[in-house]
Write a protein that holds these residues in place. Sequence first.
Motif, PDB file in Angstrom:
ATOM      1  N   MET A  99      16.424  -6.772 -10.986  1.00 53.01           N
ATOM      2  CA  MET A  99      17.088  -6.414  -9.738  1.00 53.01           C
ATOM      3  C   MET A  99      16.096  -5.644  -8.870  1.00 53.01           C
ATOM      4  N   SER A 100      16.023  -5.988  -7.597  1.00 53.97           N
ATOM      5  CA  SER A 100      15.126  -5.259  -6.704  1.00 53.97           C
ATOM      6  C   SER A 100      15.936  -4.450  -5.696  1.00 53.97           C
ATOM      7  N   TYR A 101      15.336  -3.383  -5.244  1.00 46.31           N
ATOM      8  CA  TYR A 101      15.976  -2.457  -4.308  1.00 46.31           C
ATOM      9  C   TYR A 101      15.151  -2.391  -3.033  1.00 46.31           C
ATOM     10  N   PRO A 102      15.754  -2.002  -1.921  1.00 42.60           N
ATOM     11  CA  PRO A 102      14.969  -1.850  -0.696  1.00 42.60           C
ATOM     12  C   PRO A 102      13.930  -0.736  -0.889  1.00 42.60           C
ATOM     13  N   VAL A 103      12.796  -0.895  -0.262  1.00 43.19           N
ATOM     14  CA  VAL A 103      11.736   0.105  -0.366  1.00 43.19           C
ATOM     15  C   VAL A 103      12.154   1.361   0.391  1.00 43.19           C
ATOM     16  N   ILE A 104      11.973   2.503  -0.243  1.00 40.16           N
ATOM     17  CA  ILE A 104      12.202   3.771   0.463  1.00 40.16           C
ATOM     18  C   ILE A 104      10.842   4.293   0.901  1.00 40.16           C
ATOM     19  N   THR A 105      10.799   4.936   2.049  1.00 43.27           N
ATOM     20  CA  THR A 105       9.529   5.401   2.585  1.00 43.27           C
ATOM     21  C   THR A 105       9.354   6.904   2.472  1.00 43.27           C
ATOM     22  N   ASN A 106      10.453   7.621   2.247  1.00 43.92           N
ATOM     23  CA  ASN A 106      10.379   9.078   2.149  1.00 43.92           C
ATOM     24  C   ASN A 106      10.888   9.561   0.798  1.00 43.92           C
ATOM     25  N   CYS A 107      10.274  10.642   0.320  1.00 39.08           N
ATOM     26  CA  CYS A 107      10.642  11.228  -0.968  1.00 39.08           C
ATOM     27  C   CYS A 107      12.078  11.750  -0.925  1.00 39.08           C
ATOM     28  N   PRO A 108      12.893  11.417  -1.924  1.00 35.96           N
ATOM     29  CA  PRO A 108      14.270  11.911  -1.946  1.00 35.96           C
ATOM     30  C   PRO A 108      14.355  13.411  -2.244  1.00 35.96           C
ATOM     31  N   VAL A 109      13.276  14.013  -2.697  1.00 36.25           N
ATOM     32  CA  VAL A 109      13.272  15.444  -3.019  1.00 36.25           C
ATOM     33  C   VAL A 109      12.810  16.274  -1.829  1.00 36.25           C
ATOM     34  N   CYS A 110      11.616  15.960  -1.289  1.00 37.54           N
ATOM     35  CA  CYS A 110      11.047  16.809  -0.227  1.00 37.54           C
ATOM     36  C   CYS A 110      11.019  16.146   1.145  1.00 37.54           C
ATOM     37  N   SER A 111      11.398  14.887   1.235  1.00 34.46           N
ATOM     38  CA  SER A 111      11.457  14.106   2.481  1.00 34.46           C
ATOM     39  C   SER A 111      10.091  13.753   3.070  1.00 34.46           C
ATOM     40  N   LYS A 112       9.007  14.025   2.367  1.00 40.39           N
ATOM     41  CA  LYS A 112       7.680  13.637   2.843  1.00 40.39           C
ATOM     42  C   LYS A 112       7.478  12.143   2.600  1.00 40.39           C
ATOM     43  N   GLN A 113       6.514  11.537   3.331  1.00 38.17           N
ATOM     44  CA  GLN A 113       6.280  10.100   3.202  1.00 38.17           C
ATOM     45  C   GLN A 113       5.706   9.761   1.827  1.00 38.17           C
ATOM     46  N   LEU A 114       6.247   8.713   1.233  1.00 42.54           N
ATOM     47  CA  LEU A 114       5.755   8.218  -0.049  1.00 42.54           C
ATOM     48  C   LEU A 114       4.557   7.299   0.164  1.00 42.54           C
ATOM     49  N   LYS A 115       3.777   7.079  -0.891  1.00 42.67           N
ATOM     50  CA  LYS A 115       2.677   6.129  -0.877  1.00 42.67           C
ATOM     51  C   LYS A 115       2.983   5.039  -1.894  1.00 42.67           C
ATOM     52  N   ILE A 116       2.571   3.831  -1.598  1.00 44.50           N
ATOM     53  CA  ILE A 116       2.707   2.733  -2.545  1.00 44.50           C
ATOM     54  C   ILE A 116       1.463   2.785  -3.427  1.00 44.50           C
ATOM     55  N   MET A 117       1.670   2.876  -4.736  1.00 42.29           N
ATOM     56  CA  MET A 117       0.549   3.030  -5.659  1.00 42.29           C
ATOM     57  C   MET A 117       0.352   1.821  -6.578  1.00 42.29           C
ATOM     58  N   LYS A 118       1.374   0.960  -6.679  1.00 44.22           N
ATOM     59  CA  LYS A 118       1.283  -0.120  -7.653  1.00 44.22           C
ATOM     60  C   LYS A 118       2.030  -1.348  -7.131  1.00 44.22           C
ATOM     61  N   LEU A 119       1.396  -2.511  -7.293  1.00 40.09           N
ATOM     62  CA  LEU A 119       2.027  -3.783  -6.958  1.00 40.09           C
ATOM     63  C   LEU A 119       1.973  -4.659  -8.202  1.00 40.09           C
ATOM     64  N   GLN A 120       3.047  -5.410  -8.436  1.00 43.68           N
ATOM     65  CA  GLN A 120       3.076  -6.253  -9.635  1.00 43.68           C
ATOM     66  C   GLN A 120       3.689  -7.602  -9.307  1.00 43.68           C
ATOM     67  N   CYS A 121       3.046  -8.651  -9.801  1.00 45.19           N
ATOM     68  CA  CYS A 121       3.536 -10.013  -9.629  1.00 45.19           C
ATOM     69  C   CYS A 121       4.698 -10.243 -10.606  1.00 45.19           C
ATOM     70  N   THR A 122       5.805 -10.745 -10.116  1.00 47.57           N
ATOM     71  CA  THR A 122       6.955 -11.006 -10.987  1.00 47.57           C
ATOM     72  C   THR A 122       6.770 -12.262 -11.817  1.00 47.57           C
ATOM     73  N   HIS A 123       5.824 -13.102 -11.428  1.00 43.30           N
ATOM     74  CA  HIS A 123       5.590 -14.352 -12.161  1.00 43.30           C
ATOM     75  C   HIS A 123       4.628 -14.156 -13.344  1.00 43.30           C
ATOM     76  N   CYS A 124       3.421 -13.640 -13.068  1.00 43.91           N
ATOM     77  CA  CYS A 124       2.418 -13.534 -14.132  1.00 43.91           C
ATOM     78  C   CYS A 124       2.189 -12.098 -14.608  1.00 43.91           C
ATOM     79  N   GLN A 125       2.898 -11.150 -14.003  1.00 39.17           N
ATOM     80  CA  GLN A 125       2.826  -9.737 -14.374  1.00 39.17           C
ATOM     81  C   GLN A 125       1.493  -9.065 -14.013  1.00 39.17           C
ATOM     82  N   THR A 126       0.652  -9.715 -13.223  1.00 41.14           N
ATOM     83  CA  THR A 126      -0.584  -9.077 -12.766  1.00 41.14           C
ATOM     84  C   THR A 126      -0.216  -7.818 -11.999  1.00 41.14           C
ATOM     85  N   THR A 127      -0.927  -6.732 -12.287  1.00 33.83           N
ATOM     86  CA  THR A 127      -0.658  -5.456 -11.639  1.00 33.83           C
ATOM     87  C   THR A 127      -1.895  -5.003 -10.874  1.00 33.83           C
ATOM     88  N   VAL A 128      -1.677  -4.543  -9.658  1.00 37.37           N
ATOM     89  CA  VAL A 128      -2.748  -4.000  -8.836  1.00 37.37           C
ATOM     90  C   VAL A 128      -2.373  -2.555  -8.521  1.00 37.37           C
TER      91      VAL A 128
END
Length: 123
Positions: free
Chosen positions: A1-30
């Motif tokens: 199940m996938s969820y919409p991307v959130i852009t702000n931290c739910p704790v401090c409200s600062k902007q989040l960074k995307i740190m990891k991307l993963q392919c759902t087909h072959c599981q390659t992770t960047v």
Amino acid sequence: MSYPVITNCPVCSKQLKIMKLQCTHCQTTVENEFQFSKLAALSQEQLHFIEIFLKCRGNIKEVEKELGVSYPTVRGKLDDIISSLGFALSKKTEIDKQKVVSMLEKGEITAEEAIHLLKEGEA
């Protein structure tokens, strides 16, 4: 199940960074530090407005009909989105009196909306 991307931290409200991307087909992770697009920071309501605006090909009269709101409301929403994207609203948005009269004559806006726009242009 996938969820919409959130852009702000739910704790401090600062902007989040995307740190990891993963392919759902072959599981390659960047893993690295990735940036959100400017559009990712917009609210769901703002994104919905943009979808309607694009669907109507920028025709404000059609956007008015689709959303059931007035011309000044459409302009206000558009100005809000422009601001949210980090663009300065220039004074070029001042109202061209001839354009307002033309829109009124064509029935694109009501007399009340024309008065509002002309007063807004004087401010």
